[in-house]
Write a protein that holds these residues in place. Structure first.
Motif, PDB file in Angstrom:
ATOM      1  N   PRO A   8       0.906  -1.145  -0.107  1.00  0.00           N
ATOM      2  CA  PRO A   8      -0.007  -0.041   0.105  1.00  0.00           C
ATOM      3  C   PRO A   8       0.601   1.319  -0.063  1.00  0.00           C
ATOM      4  O   PRO A   8       1.919   1.409   0.867  1.00  0.00           O
ATOM      5  N   VAL A   9       0.646   2.456  -0.904  1.00  0.00           N
ATOM      6  CA  VAL A   9       1.139   3.609  -0.864  1.00  0.00           C
ATOM      7  C   VAL A   9       0.283   4.590  -0.606  1.00  0.00           C
ATOM      8  O   VAL A   9      -0.836   4.687  -0.972  1.00  0.00           O
ATOM      9  N   LYS A  10       0.909   5.857  -0.490  1.00  0.00           N
ATOM     10  CA  LYS A  10       0.167   7.207  -0.082  1.00  0.00           C
ATOM     11  C   LYS A  10       0.733   8.121  -0.969  1.00  0.00           C
ATOM     12  O   LYS A  10       2.025   8.061  -1.213  1.00  0.00           O
ATOM     13  N   GLY A  11       0.030   9.272  -1.354  1.00  0.00           N
ATOM     14  CA  GLY A  11       0.524  10.358  -1.909  1.00  0.00           C
ATOM     15  C   GLY A  11       0.676   9.917  -3.409  1.00  0.00           C
ATOM     16  O   GLY A  11       1.413  10.741  -4.180  1.00  0.00           O
ATOM     17  N   MET A  12       0.378   8.880  -4.031  1.00  0.00           N
ATOM     18  CA  MET A  12       0.760   8.628  -5.312  1.00  0.00           C
ATOM     19  C   MET A  12      -0.704   8.559  -6.127  1.00  0.00           C
ATOM     20  O   MET A  12      -1.764   8.564  -5.644  1.00  0.00           O
ATOM     21  N   PRO A  13      -0.770   8.402  -7.435  1.00  0.00           N
ATOM     22  CA  PRO A  13      -1.905   8.578  -8.263  1.00  0.00           C
ATOM     23  C   PRO A  13      -2.249   6.816  -8.123  1.00  0.00           C
ATOM     24  O   PRO A  13      -3.355   6.627  -8.758  1.00  0.00           O
ATOM     25  N   PHE A  14      -1.733   5.986  -7.512  1.00  0.00           N
ATOM     26  CA  PHE A  14      -2.227   4.451  -7.385  1.00  0.00           C
ATOM     27  C   PHE A  14      -2.085   4.379  -5.832  1.00  0.00           C
ATOM     28  O   PHE A  14      -1.361   4.880  -5.195  1.00  0.00           O
ATOM     29  N   ALA A  15      -2.855   3.290  -5.390  1.00  0.00           N
ATOM     30  CA  ALA A  15      -2.923   3.023  -3.984  1.00  0.00           C
ATOM     31  C   ALA A  15      -1.984   1.690  -3.830  1.00  0.00           C
ATOM     32  O   ALA A  15      -1.808   1.428  -2.491  1.00  0.00           O
ATOM     33  N   TRP A  16      -1.592   1.103  -4.781  1.00  0.00           N
ATOM     34  CA  TRP A  16      -0.861  -0.505  -4.593  1.00  0.00           C
ATOM     35  C   TRP A  16       0.308  -0.480  -5.494  1.00  0.00           C
ATOM     36  O   TRP A  16       0.032  -0.206  -6.734  1.00  0.00           O
ATOM     37  N   THR A  17       1.332  -1.073  -5.194  1.00  0.00           N
ATOM     38  CA  THR A  17       2.305  -1.224  -5.676  1.00  0.00           C
ATOM     39  C   THR A  17       2.810  -2.651  -5.736  1.00  0.00           C
ATOM     40  O   THR A  17       2.585  -3.539  -4.979  1.00  0.00           O
ATOM     41  N   LEU A  18       3.538  -3.333  -6.830  1.00  0.00           N
ATOM     42  CA  LEU A  18       4.256  -4.636  -6.845  1.00  0.00           C
ATOM     43  C   LEU A  18       5.643  -4.562  -7.203  1.00  0.00           C
ATOM     44  O   LEU A  18       6.010  -3.884  -8.224  1.00  0.00           O
ATOM     45  N   ASN A  19       6.552  -5.061  -6.448  1.00  0.00           N
ATOM     46  CA  ASN A  19       8.063  -4.969  -6.920  1.00  0.00           C
ATOM     47  C   ASN A  19       8.714  -6.445  -6.587  1.00  0.00           C
ATOM     48  O   ASN A  19       8.760  -6.573  -5.177  1.00  0.00           O
ATOM     49  N   PRO A  20       8.731  -7.130  -7.531  1.00  0.00           N
ATOM     50  CA  PRO A  20       9.325  -8.442  -7.041  1.00  0.00           C
ATOM     51  C   PRO A  20      10.789  -8.524  -6.798  1.00  0.00           C
ATOM     52  O   PRO A  20      11.319  -9.438  -6.291  1.00  0.00           O
ATOM     53  N   TYR A  21      11.404  -7.277  -7.165  1.00  0.00           N
ATOM     54  CA  TYR A  21      12.973  -7.412  -6.906  1.00  0.00           C
ATOM     55  C   TYR A  21      13.142  -5.962  -5.842  1.00  0.00           C
ATOM     56  O   TYR A  21      12.298  -4.977  -6.023  1.00  0.00           O
ATOM     57  N   ARG A  22      14.312  -6.042  -5.361  1.00  0.00           N
ATOM     58  CA  ARG A  22      14.566  -4.780  -4.749  1.00  0.00           C
ATOM     59  C   ARG A  22      16.189  -4.504  -4.908  1.00  0.00           C
ATOM     60  O   ARG A  22      16.975  -5.378  -4.769  1.00  0.00           O
ATOM     61  N   GLY A  23      16.502  -3.306  -5.474  1.00  0.00           N
ATOM     62  CA  GLY A  23      17.628  -2.957  -6.020  1.00  0.00           C
ATOM     63  C   GLY A  23      17.661  -3.312  -7.378  1.00  0.00           C
ATOM     64  O   GLY A  23      16.624  -3.747  -7.996  1.00  0.00           O
ATOM     65  N   GLY A  79      -9.695  -5.706  -6.410  1.00  0.00           N
ATOM     66  CA  GLY A  79      -9.477  -5.535  -7.467  1.00  0.00           C
ATOM     67  C   GLY A  79      -8.820  -4.121  -8.023  1.00  0.00           C
ATOM     68  O   GLY A  79      -9.107  -3.524  -9.035  1.00  0.00           O
ATOM     69  N   GLU A  80      -8.251  -3.355  -7.075  1.00  0.00           N
ATOM     70  CA  GLU A  80      -7.799  -2.143  -7.314  1.00  0.00           C
ATOM     71  C   GLU A  80      -6.725  -2.067  -8.357  1.00  0.00           C
ATOM     72  O   GLU A  80      -5.868  -3.140  -8.355  1.00  0.00           O
ATOM     73  N   TYR A  81      -6.375  -0.777  -8.698  1.00  0.00           N
ATOM     74  CA  TYR A  81      -5.258  -0.678  -9.767  1.00  0.00           C
ATOM     75  C   TYR A  81      -4.134  -0.773  -9.200  1.00  0.00           C
ATOM     76  O   TYR A  81      -3.763  -0.245  -7.883  1.00  0.00           O
ATOM     77  N   ILE A  82      -3.031  -1.585  -9.737  1.00  0.00           N
ATOM     78  CA  ILE A  82      -1.891  -1.689  -9.363  1.00  0.00           C
ATOM     79  C   ILE A  82      -0.812  -1.164 -10.206  1.00  0.00           C
ATOM     80  O   ILE A  82      -0.910  -1.282 -11.248  1.00  0.00           O
ATOM     81  N   ALA A  83       0.299  -0.507  -9.594  1.00  0.00           N
ATOM     82  CA  ALA A  83       1.406  -0.090 -10.304  1.00  0.00           C
ATOM     83  C   ALA A  83       2.598  -1.215 -10.107  1.00  0.00           C
ATOM     84  O   ALA A  83       2.990  -1.338  -8.965  1.00  0.00           O
TER      85      ALA A  83
END
Length: 315
Positions: free
Chosen positions: A52-67, A117-121
């Motif tokens: 979950p994120v705030k202050g962005m045009p989307f509320a959810w993100t997916l990141n399979p890697y870090r770095g 089913g919310e939009y995900i970045a």
């Protein structure tokens, strides 16, 4: 399998990795695999795939890697590496965390009755199509899970590897609100090599965007970030706009670089080392994380004029 016969080392959680690095340094990651690109890849387990994120045009993100081995000097995501006690400087591009159970966790989360089913970045804190994706295929697995639930999503990448998944992305484009964004901040090869040392050339990215468009994928170009003194020159902006038009792909927009903490420290250290003559001007321009509004408005005007000129030429 019984623990008696299961001899494979258990993958640590991200929290365990953070504590280990804090106490003993990144050299203590003895399970991290050194690959031919000279980056070390540490497999980890995650409790959640959806962030979950705030202050962005989307509320959810997916990141399979870090770095990210792209190692873009301006990348705002460098600050996220510090959450794992890893350095936002060289370790951002040389110590990559791989969420090995990412697809299984995402599949469970999307199946929950509470998920609406919310939009995900996808790919906001790291590039989900950096080269290691060719080995792990976590992004492809995530796309398959999203498609199973017809969940709208956007993807941002500098990686031409994305064309591998055009079969899935064509189907995702049929889900309302879903878009692929290929990042091409500047079409100049020399500027790209300097600012984005681990990325594919702008030419390759534009070809990938064209291939996706030809396959029926809804694809746009992001000219972000525009970096003052490097890619902000009107002639370079115009050249980039014309290159996008020549490949038949539309530009979604472009923004001037902002410097979050972590990214800011790294970027200024890089400037002092490689472009010391620019440091004083940058300190005046970036007293905070953003360039002054007057400057960003002028860059936006130049970009708008370049797009209008390309339209008049019929490009």
């Amino acid at each position: 399998m019984s623990p008696l016969f299961d001899l494979a080392p258990k993958r640590p959680t991200t929290k365990v990795i953070a504590l280990q690095v804090r106490d003993h340094g990144s050299a203590s990651l003895d399970q991290a695999q050194l690959r031919a690109d000279q980056a070390r890849y540490q497999e980890v387990t995650c409790r959640s795939a959806l962030n979950p994120v705030k202050g962005m045009p989307f509320a959810w993100t997916l990141n399979p890697y870090r770095g990210c081995t792209h190692g873009c000097h301006y990348c705002y995501a460098r600050r996220y590496h510090t959450q794992f006690e890893l350095g936002a400087d060289d370790e951002f591009a040389s110590v990559i965390l791989v969420k090995q159970n990412f697809v299984d966790v995402l599949t469970r989360e999307l199946a929950r009755p509470s998920w609406q089913g919310e939009y995900i970045a996808v790919g906001t804190a790291t590039d989900c199509y950096q080269p290691i994706e060719g080995h792990y295929k976590l992004t492809r697995g995530a796309l398959e899970a999203l498609l199973e639930h017809r969940n709208p999503a956007s993807i941002v990448t500098k990686g031409p590897m994305i064309v591998r998944d055009k079969d899935l992305l064509t189907r995702l484009s049929a889900v309302e609100g879903s878009t692929v964004y290929v990042s091409v901040p500047c079409a100049d090869e020399a500027v790209c090599e300097e600012l984005e040392p681990g990325t594919a050339s702008p030419r390759q990215r534009l070809r990938a965007a064209r291939e996706l468009a030809d396959a029926g994928v809804r694809v746009r170009i992001l000219m972000s970030p525009i970096v003052p003194g490097f890619s902000s020159k009107p002639a370079l902006i115009e050249r980039t706009v014309e290159a996008c038009a020549a490949h038949g792909v539309r530009i979604a927009g472009g923004n001037v670089m902002h410097l979050e903490e972590g990214a800011r420290t790294h970027f200024f250290a890089w400037l002092e080392r490689e472009h010391p003559a620019l440091v004083q001007g940058y300190r005046k321009l970036y007293k905070g994380k953003n360039a002054p509004a007057a400057y960003t408005k002028e860059v936006a005007r130049v970009l708008s004029d370049a797009r209008a000129k390309a339209d008049r030429k019929g490009l």
